[in-house]
Design an enzyme around this catalytic site. Sequence first.
Site, PDB file in Angstrom:
ATOM      1  N   ASN A  76      36.754   8.254 -25.217  1.00 56.98           N
ATOM      2  CA  ASN A  76      36.425   9.673 -25.350  1.00 56.98           C
ATOM      3  C   ASN A  76      37.529  10.434 -26.077  1.00 56.98           C
ATOM      4  OD1 ASN A  76      35.597  12.340 -25.075  1.00 56.98           O
ATOM      5  ND2 ASN A  76      34.795  12.047 -23.019  1.00 56.98           N
ATOM      6  N   ASP A  77      38.693  10.534 -25.445  1.00 61.85           N
ATOM      7  CA  ASP A  77      39.761  11.336 -26.033  1.00 61.85           C
ATOM      8  C   ASP A  77      40.183  10.832 -27.410  1.00 61.85           C
ATOM      9  OD1 ASP A  77      39.817  12.904 -23.724  1.00 61.85           O
ATOM     10  OD2 ASP A  77      41.257  11.570 -22.752  1.00 61.85           O
ATOM     11  N   VAL A  78      40.134   9.511 -27.625  1.00 62.03           N
ATOM     12  CA  VAL A  78      40.630   8.938 -28.884  1.00 62.03           C
ATOM     13  C   VAL A  78      39.654   9.148 -30.037  1.00 62.03           C
ATOM     14  CG1 VAL A  78      42.003   7.211 -27.677  1.00 62.03           C
ATOM     15  CG2 VAL A  78      39.670   6.639 -28.386  1.00 62.03           C
ATOM     16  N   ALA A 129      41.648  13.265 -20.255  1.00 66.41           N
ATOM     17  CA  ALA A 129      42.335  14.533 -20.496  1.00 66.41           C
ATOM     18  C   ALA A 129      41.539  15.721 -19.973  1.00 66.41           C
ATOM     19  CB  ALA A 129      42.605  14.713 -21.985  1.00 66.41           C
TER      20      ALA A 129
END
Length: 485
Positions: free
Chosen positions: A411-413, A453
């Site tokens: 997700n965050d990446v 995050a």
Amino acid sequence: MEHTVLPPWALIAYLAAGMLFILSLRGLGSPVTAQRGNRFGMAGMVIAIVTTLFTQAPIPPGDWWPRPGPHDLVVLAKILAAIGIGAVIGLTTAKRIAMTDMPQLVAAFHSLVGLAAVLVGWAAYLNPEAFGILNGSGLIDPLSRIEMGLGFAIGAITFSGSVIAFAKLNGNMSGAPILLPLRHWINLGTLAAILGLIGWFTLDQSLWVIAAITAAAFLIGFLLIIPIGGADMPVVVSMLNSYSGWAAAAMGFTLHNTAMIITGALVGSSGAILSYIMCKAMNRSFISVIAGGFGAEAGAGDDAARVDRPWKRGSAEDAAFLLSEAEQVIIIPGYGMAVAQAQHVLREMADKLKAEGVRVKYAIHPVAGRMPGHMNVLLAEANVPYEDVFELEDINSEFAQTDVAFIIGANDVVNPAAKTDTSSPIYGMPVFDVEKAKTIMFIKRSMGSVGYAGVDNDVFYMDQTMMLLADAKKMVEDIVKALQH
């Protein structure tokens, strides 16, 4: 009590162990040679432990071999019993631990290294004669006091910091940053107090001084880690690994143990270098990692700010059709793949696509998962060919020519907010340009879940995005079945 001078063979053995540790680090630098690197490290540790045990008994001047007495044999038996208990615990843990829990395990191991350094330092303070650190006045040698003070401080910081990292990774604490008012001034003041106390310890070896050093170091370890958010935890794990190495090196000086000095210095320096590399990959400041709370802003990543937006849902059959029609597919794995243990069926899906002439590549972000190399280990476990796995900087330019970006549990990446939203806790972190792909397939459990995050992802709502909402392993299994038909 004078410190026993080691015979030449023991010094050579420690040198050989150090060389094997260096070869181990070199081997661990690549998935292809990682197993060989592990074997070098294990061999070096066996040599170091056996040599240390063999030289515990007094060695007469001019002699090469120890001459153990009854007391030495009792001490050796206790040491072997402790090693045996630790070996049983370690083997049991290694067999039972799931790959998803590996980051927590690493953080727990770091905490034990730090605690061991503190306990060794206290043992040396309470019985300095046994450690051979007394000077002619019957006091602890000032240089040894500096070594002990550093060991107390670094070990305690490693212990308490690793405990907080474990709690965050294990879900016992929120992964969101916990920001205290004036935290940087508090941290700076506490660190200055620790350094001042270590300096005072060289003049006054009173009990209250080392007690204050230990307590302040435990406190600063806690304060340094709680402000760090989930997206930055891989860097924190790497940095704590470095701290544990320096703690071991400091205690190596106190114990006059060459192997501990070499090993600790290698672990400390390699961990620091890895942290620096990861900071560059995330566009973070290396100094701010040490200071704590980097990249964190109050209120960032608040899930309550998210609003309902239109998105498209797809099925396994839809995904199978688009994948089979593609010329190139890039798979981006994340922690969700680890949770679902989907790496083996993912490789099976890739093999079927390759059999149909589709080019399949894997894209690994430097901080994918919750510790450095987490995704590489999972893919290696599933026997994914090393030549199919690429780092961010090597593959990011290919998304514009890619038919399908297949995101599984990440997700965050892949969140473009890292490039555009200055208020985001992941702002400045390099991410994959998946939005440039013709089609994006995003496997996640539900639309309500967000990355570690704690921020929403615009990729979910893009026109070319197909959301595949299900358990990652179950969805990929269904895609494999659809590909067979």
